[in-house]
Design a protein around this motif. Structure first.
Motif, PDB file in Angstrom:
ATOM      1  N   ALA A 341      73.963  79.988  15.225  1.00 16.98           N
ATOM      2  CA  ALA A 341      72.743  79.658  14.484  1.00 16.98           C
ATOM      3  C   ALA A 341      71.851  78.720  15.280  1.00 16.98           C
ATOM      4  O   ALA A 341      70.620  78.834  15.262  1.00 16.98           O
ATOM      5  CB  ALA A 341      73.108  79.029  13.145  1.00 16.98           C
ATOM      6  N   ASN A 342      72.463  77.808  16.028  1.00 15.29           N
ATOM      7  CA  ASN A 342      71.688  76.844  16.797  1.00 15.29           C
ATOM      8  C   ASN A 342      71.016  77.443  18.027  1.00 15.29           C
ATOM      9  O   ASN A 342      70.213  76.768  18.688  1.00 15.29           O
ATOM     10  CB  ASN A 342      72.572  75.664  17.204  1.00 15.29           C
ATOM     11  N   LEU A 343      71.319  78.689  18.338  1.00 21.37           N
ATOM     12  CA  LEU A 343      70.634  79.382  19.435  1.00 21.37           C
ATOM     13  C   LEU A 343      69.269  79.920  19.001  1.00 21.37           C
ATOM     14  O   LEU A 343      68.446  80.273  19.844  1.00 21.37           O
ATOM     15  CB  LEU A 343      71.497  80.534  19.955  1.00 21.37           C
ATOM     16  N   ILE A 344      69.027  79.975  17.692  1.00 19.41           N
ATOM     17  CA  ILE A 344      67.732  80.419  17.187  1.00 19.41           C
ATOM     18  C   ILE A 344      66.709  79.316  17.462  1.00 19.41           C
ATOM     19  O   ILE A 344      66.913  78.167  17.058  1.00 19.41           O
ATOM     20  CB  ILE A 344      67.795  80.719  15.670  1.00 19.41           C
ATOM     21  N   PRO A 345      65.611  79.619  18.142  1.00 16.46           N
ATOM     22  CA  PRO A 345      64.600  78.584  18.419  1.00 16.46           C
ATOM     23  C   PRO A 345      64.088  77.940  17.140  1.00 16.46           C
ATOM     24  O   PRO A 345      63.755  78.623  16.173  1.00 16.46           O
ATOM     25  CB  PRO A 345      63.479  79.365  19.127  1.00 16.46           C
ATOM     26  N   GLY A 346      64.059  76.611  17.133  1.00 13.59           N
ATOM     27  CA  GLY A 346      63.564  75.899  15.964  1.00 13.59           C
ATOM     28  C   GLY A 346      64.583  75.703  14.874  1.00 13.59           C
ATOM     29  O   GLY A 346      64.222  75.305  13.762  1.00 13.59           O
ATOM     30  N   VAL A 347      65.866  75.937  15.171  1.00 13.60           N
ATOM     31  CA  VAL A 347      66.926  75.771  14.164  1.00 13.60           C
ATOM     32  C   VAL A 347      67.915  74.708  14.614  1.00 13.60           C
ATOM     33  O   VAL A 347      68.350  74.685  15.767  1.00 13.60           O
ATOM     34  CB  VAL A 347      67.670  77.098  13.902  1.00 13.60           C
ATOM     35  N   ASP A 348      68.251  73.820  13.709  1.00 17.75           N
ATOM     36  CA  ASP A 348      69.327  72.843  13.888  1.00 17.75           C
ATOM     37  C   ASP A 348      70.244  72.985  12.683  1.00 17.75           C
ATOM     38  O   ASP A 348      69.804  72.852  11.542  1.00 17.75           O
ATOM     39  CB  ASP A 348      68.761  71.425  13.970  1.00 17.75           C
ATOM     40  N   TYR A 371      74.340  72.119   6.546  1.00 21.49           N
ATOM     41  CA  TYR A 371      72.881  72.188   6.456  1.00 21.49           C
ATOM     42  C   TYR A 371      72.295  73.122   7.504  1.00 21.49           C
ATOM     43  O   TYR A 371      72.928  73.444   8.520  1.00 21.49           O
ATOM     44  CB  TYR A 371      72.267  70.798   6.670  1.00 21.49           C
ATOM     45  N   ILE A 372      71.058  73.540   7.250  1.00 23.68           N
ATOM     46  CA  ILE A 372      70.218  74.235   8.221  1.00 23.68           C
ATOM     47  C   ILE A 372      68.842  73.597   8.138  1.00 23.68           C
ATOM     48  O   ILE A 372      68.264  73.505   7.052  1.00 23.68           O
ATOM     49  CB  ILE A 372      70.084  75.735   7.907  1.00 23.68           C
ATOM     50  N   LEU A 373      68.320  73.125   9.260  1.00 21.47           N
ATOM     51  CA  LEU A 373      66.973  72.581   9.321  1.00 21.47           C
ATOM     52  C   LEU A 373      66.172  73.425  10.308  1.00 21.47           C
ATOM     53  O   LEU A 373      66.509  73.484  11.495  1.00 21.47           O
ATOM     54  CB  LEU A 373      66.996  71.119   9.768  1.00 21.47           C
ATOM     55  N   SER A 374      65.136  74.093   9.818  1.00 19.45           N
ATOM     56  CA  SER A 374      64.348  74.985  10.670  1.00 19.45           C
ATOM     57  C   SER A 374      62.882  74.600  10.643  1.00 19.45           C
ATOM     58  O   SER A 374      62.387  74.033   9.667  1.00 19.45           O
ATOM     59  CB  SER A 374      64.513  76.434  10.215  1.00 19.45           C
ATOM     60  N   THR A 375      62.178  74.932  11.711  1.00 19.20           N
ATOM     61  CA  THR A 375      60.741  74.690  11.798  1.00 19.20           C
ATOM     62  C   THR A 375      60.036  75.988  12.161  1.00 19.20           C
ATOM     63  O   THR A 375      60.628  76.902  12.742  1.00 19.20           O
ATOM     64  CB  THR A 375      60.410  73.631  12.860  1.00 19.20           C
ATOM     65  N   GLY A 376      58.744  76.058  11.810  1.00 17.46           N
ATOM     66  CA  GLY A 376      57.956  77.238  12.126  1.00 17.46           C
ATOM     67  C   GLY A 376      56.479  76.923  12.069  1.00 17.46           C
ATOM     68  O   GLY A 376      56.065  75.873  11.552  1.00 17.46           O
ATOM     69  N   SER A 377      55.662  77.820  12.580  1.00 17.25           N
ATOM     70  CA  SER A 377      54.218  77.620  12.548  1.00 17.25           C
ATOM     71  C   SER A 377      53.664  77.799  11.143  1.00 17.25           C
ATOM     72  O   SER A 377      52.574  77.318  10.830  1.00 17.25           O
ATOM     73  CB  SER A 377      53.529  78.589  13.513  1.00 17.25           C
TER      74      SER A 377
END
Length: 399
Positions: A341-348, A371-377
């Motif tokens: 999961a952490n290989l997905i850009p913008g995912v911790d 947890y999953i913390l993700s970011t996006g535009s």
């Protein structure tokens, strides 16, 4: 600056969610005296100095600091309500900047909050305070069902119940009073609508809004959050943000981090659930806020606490999603997929538990497996990344 010239910050509470604050202070050239009741508190290993003391006992905390060779320049409880009363007492004793005992009591006690908000016409539910089942029975007859029963002074959704009838009132009242430090609870009219959280930072003159998230709840547990995500509609975020700022100003809380919860009801009116004079727990203060705003609130909080001027606030908005894996009853038997999961850009993503750990049913915000913390535009992109990560992760719990 020699170490002997560096300011001292007393950090009341040194658990997992305080670690980043302690490290940020150290990195900013501030010595940290960390206090916690747990001799294995994770923040101790980062602090300049530490002491084991019951942080629920403000007088004991004061005595521990007086017994040390530390002359505090500031005191903080980064994201722990438990440490706030002791922090306030230390500030008053040493004449330090930050919330005093009166302001801190209002930030901690929901009854005091409601009283202040009523005087300043900040919108909220119909409510009554109680100290016994007999009181609650009288008040619920006035307020009606559905209603919410909760402690006047507790955090993490502990002791909070939503009731649709009198059937579970006695149990709800007992849970609320047991979770309250002052043996007081509140009955509130249930507010239909969408719940939001608002993360702020006050510079002494202005309360700045850094992040607004829409709250998704654990199925069957309407008082416990499973997800916090940037709202799709910016206009709604602006409405709740304005009320959050008004609520903190009404409590005279103009300096430091704030975490406010608000319902945008079916009529489009933003009504207050509660406000806290600290950072949000469970990765909100130490991770989500900076990702959503571009502002390092953790360092700003540490620097401000010792009387220094934090960095100027310049917000760069990014959409975020913070998703949790709710707990289950049993023993953790499998934890897989986080590396992928952490290989997905913008995912911790990460686990809060370990293999073989005994876990319980969901009762409050503390009952989470990971947890999953993700970011996006965009909000949609951040949510999509969180869903992709979740599809890769498996946490098994066996009874």
């Amino acid at each position: 600056m020699n170490q002997s010239e560096q300011p001292w910050l007393v950090a009341v509470s040194a658990g997992r969610w305080q670690k980043k604050g302690i490290q940020a202070a150290i990195d900013a050239g501030i010595r940290v005296f960390a206090l916690d009741g747990d001799d294995l508190a994770e923040g101790f290993e980062l602090a300049t100095k530490y002491a084991v003391v019951d942080i629920c006992d403000p007088q004991a905390v004061l005595e521990a600091v007086k017994a040390s060779d530390v002359q505090p320049d500031g005191v903080i409880s980064f994201s722990s309500e438990v440490g706030m009363p002791a922090a306030a007492l230390l500030r008053e004793h040493y004449g330090l900047a930050g919330p005093n005992i009166e302001v801190t009591n209002a930030l901690l006690n929901k009854t005091k909050q409601r009283e202040k908000w009523q005087k300043t016409d900040v919108p909220g539910p119909h409510w009554r305070a109680f100290t016994s089942f007999e009181d609650a029975l009288v008040h619920v007859a006035e307020i009606g069902y559905p209603c919410v029963v909760k402690p006047s002074d507790s955090g993490g959704s502990r002791g909070v119940s939503k009731l649709d009838s009198q059937e579970d009132l006695a149990a709800a009242v007992q849970d609320a009073l047991e979770a309250s430090r002052s043996n007081q609870g509140i009955i509130e009219s249930f507010m239909n609508g969408i719940e939001y959280t608002v993360e702020t930072f006050g510079d002494g003159l202005t309360v700045h809004v850094l992040a607004v998230t829409e709250k998704g709840k654990v199925p069957g547990k309407e008082m416990v959050a499973q997800q916090l995500a940037t709202p799709e509609e910016e206009k709604k975020a602006d409405i709740v943000a304005a009320v959050a700022v008004d609520s903190l100003c009404a409590l005279d809380y103009m300096s430091g981090p704030g975490h406010t919860e608000i319902i945008l009801d079916d009529d489009g009116i933003a009504r207050l659930v509660e406000a806290a004079g600290r950072g949000g727990g469970f990765m909100v203060f130490d991770q989500l806020v900076e990702k959503a705003s571009g502002y390092d609130i953790v360092t700003a909080t540490a620097v401000q606490a010792v009387g220094q001027v934090p960095a100027m606030i310049q917000i760069q908005k990014t959409a975020v999603t913070l998703r949790f894996f709710p707990s289950k009853e049993g023993v953790v038997t499998k934890i897989e997929g986080f590396s992928e999961a952490n290989l997905i850009p913008g995912v911790d993503a990460g686990a809060f538990v370990k293999l073989g750990e005994q876990v319980g049913v969901v009762r409050g915000d503390g009952d989470r497996l990971g947890y999953i913390l993700s970011t996006g535009s965009t909000p949609a992109e951040a949510r999509t990344k969180a869903a992709q990560a979740e599809s890769l992760i498996q946490i098994d719990v066996a009874v």
